[in-house]
Design a protein around this motif. Sequence first.
Motif, short mmCIF file in Angstrom:
data_model
loop_
_atom_site.label_atom_id
_atom_site.label_comp_id
_atom_site.label_asym_id
_atom_site.label_seq_id
_atom_site.Cartn_x
_atom_site.Cartn_y
_atom_site.Cartn_z
N LEU A 1 -3.97 -7.82 8.81
CA LEU A 1 -2.89 -7.02 8.23
C LEU A 1 -2.53 -7.53 6.84
CD1 LEU A 1 -1.27 -4.57 8.98
CD2 LEU A 1 0.47 -6.04 9.97
N THR A 2 -2.57 -8.82 6.64
CA THR A 2 -2.32 -9.40 5.33
C THR A 2 -3.35 -8.91 4.32
OG1 THR A 2 -1.31 -11.40 6.25
CG2 THR A 2 -2.18 -11.55 4.01
N SER A 3 -4.61 -8.95 4.73
CA SER A 3 -5.68 -8.49 3.85
C SER A 3 -5.53 -7.01 3.54
CB SER A 3 -7.04 -8.74 4.52
OG SER A 3 -8.10 -8.41 3.66
N GLU A 4 -5.12 -6.24 4.53
CA GLU A 4 -4.93 -4.80 4.34
C GLU A 4 -3.83 -4.53 3.30
OE1 GLU A 4 -3.64 -0.85 6.93
OE2 GLU A 4 -4.36 -2.65 7.96
N VAL A 5 -2.72 -5.24 3.41
CA VAL A 5 -1.63 -5.07 2.45
C VAL A 5 -2.09 -5.48 1.06
CG1 VAL A 5 0.68 -5.85 1.76
CG2 VAL A 5 0.19 -5.35 4.16
N TYR A 6 -2.79 -6.60 0.98
CA TYR A 6 -3.31 -7.10 -0.29
C TYR A 6 -4.15 -6.04 -0.99
CZ TYR A 6 -6.46 -9.74 -3.37
OH TYR A 6 -7.20 -10.18 -4.44
N HIS A 7 -5.09 -5.44 -0.25
CA HIS A 7 -5.99 -4.45 -0.85
C HIS A 7 -5.28 -3.14 -1.15
CE1 HIS A 7 -9.73 -6.67 -0.81
NE2 HIS A 7 -9.42 -7.13 0.38
N LYS A 8 -4.26 -2.81 -0.37
CA LYS A 8 -3.50 -1.59 -0.64
C LYS A 8 -2.69 -1.73 -1.93
CE LYS A 8 -3.01 0.58 3.90
NZ LYS A 8 -2.07 0.99 4.97
N VAL A 9 -2.16 -2.93 -2.18
CA VAL A 9 -1.43 -3.17 -3.42
C VAL A 9 -2.39 -3.08 -4.61
CG1 VAL A 9 -0.13 -4.86 -4.78
CG2 VAL A 9 0.39 -4.55 -2.36
N VAL B 1 8.68 -5.42 -7.90
CA VAL B 1 8.41 -5.18 -6.48
C VAL B 1 9.11 -6.25 -5.64
CG1 VAL B 1 6.17 -4.07 -6.88
CG2 VAL B 1 6.27 -6.55 -6.56
N THR B 2 9.42 -5.90 -4.41
CA THR B 2 10.03 -6.85 -3.49
C THR B 2 9.32 -6.78 -2.15
OG1 THR B 2 11.63 -5.26 -2.59
CG2 THR B 2 12.28 -6.49 -4.58
N GLU B 3 9.54 -7.82 -1.34
CA GLU B 3 8.97 -7.82 0.02
C GLU B 3 9.42 -6.59 0.79
OE1 GLU B 3 9.75 -11.24 2.39
OE2 GLU B 3 8.91 -12.65 0.93
N ALA B 4 10.72 -6.29 0.69
CA ALA B 4 11.27 -5.16 1.45
C ALA B 4 10.65 -3.84 1.00
CB ALA B 4 12.79 -5.12 1.28
N ASP B 5 10.51 -3.66 -0.30
CA ASP B 5 9.93 -2.42 -0.82
C ASP B 5 8.49 -2.24 -0.33
OD1 ASP B 5 12.26 -1.83 -2.15
OD2 ASP B 5 11.59 -2.67 -4.06
N THR C 1 8.26 -1.46 3.39
CA THR C 1 8.61 -0.06 3.65
C THR C 1 7.48 0.87 3.21
OG1 THR C 1 10.96 -0.52 3.36
CG2 THR C 1 10.26 1.78 3.15
N ARG C 2 6.93 0.60 2.05
CA ARG C 2 5.86 1.44 1.50
C ARG C 2 4.65 1.50 2.43
NH1 ARG C 2 3.48 2.86 -3.75
NH2 ARG C 2 5.35 2.11 -4.78
N PHE C 3 4.28 0.34 3.01
CA PHE C 3 3.07 0.28 3.82
C PHE C 3 3.34 0.29 5.32
CE2 PHE C 3 1.82 -2.03 -0.18
CZ PHE C 3 1.08 -0.97 -0.70
N GLY C 4 4.61 0.38 5.69
CA GLY C 4 4.96 0.48 7.10
C GLY C 4 4.61 -0.73 7.93
N VAL C 5 4.86 -1.93 7.37
CA VAL C 5 4.57 -3.17 8.09
C VAL C 5 5.79 -4.08 8.01
CG1 VAL C 5 2.09 -3.06 7.64
CG2 VAL C 5 3.59 -4.24 6.01
N SER C 6 5.73 -5.18 8.76
CA SER C 6 6.83 -6.14 8.70
C SER C 6 6.70 -6.99 7.44
CB SER C 6 6.79 -7.05 9.93
OG SER C 6 5.66 -7.90 9.87
N ARG C 7 7.70 -7.81 7.19
CA ARG C 7 7.69 -8.60 5.96
C ARG C 7 6.69 -9.76 5.99
NH1 ARG C 7 13.57 -9.35 3.10
NH2 ARG C 7 14.29 -7.18 3.22
#
Length: 236
Positions: A30-38, A53-57, A60-66
């Motif tokens: 999931l970390t890798s997925e968020v990394y590549h999505k950014v 950008v913030t952790e919260a934003d 929310t954008r990617f529908g995952v936890s912080r």
Amino acid sequence: MAARPKLKSDKKEPAAETKPGEYPLGSGDLTSEVYHKVRDAIRKGTLSIGERVTEADLATRFGVSRTPVRDAIVRLEADGLLTNEPRRGLIITDLSHQQIVELYFMREVLEGAAARQAAQSASDIELRTIAEIAESESDHLGDFDELGEINVKFHRMTMLAAHNRYLLRSLSQLSVTMSLLPSLLSRGTRAADACKEHQEIVTALLARNSEAAEDAARRHVRSSLQHRMLLSIRNT
């Protein structure tokens, strides 16, 4: 006779292998997925250069936890894609003019070398694959998202066809920083120009002409830089 107590082994378990340009993940895939999505959002311009950008934003954008977002941010900062600025916090890194020039200089050198090596070392199947990818561009000149994906595939396949692991590592790391430069394919005639330039590279590759392949690849990168500079001047 009493059994001898077992001694604790000093042998350590081998660390998990990390590929070039990658970092150990704290929260799994999931970390890798968020990394590549950014990275993808920056490349496509949905996350703007200099944007805060913030952790919260991001969560929310990617529908995952912080948690995976937090771990992805560590990787993004390490790769220079995010910068922590005083009073502003995390922003999408804004490269200076000089940094962009230096980046394109290295891209020209490395992609030129990759094209030269591919002309010498690629299999016939690899070269046909590169040619087919380039041919498909003309069918998507108005679909810039699809064209962007095809463009990535073209350059990635050429890198792989060079069959040089150290060159591939350098180009892979360079492509991370290139993520900070939004695609030019939707600007002016760049899509059609890039398509023509790719065909020139393919022609040289199919002829196994290493010198011509390197020259075509270098001209392609210089053309991209010139287009980006002209665009930058118009926007100032």
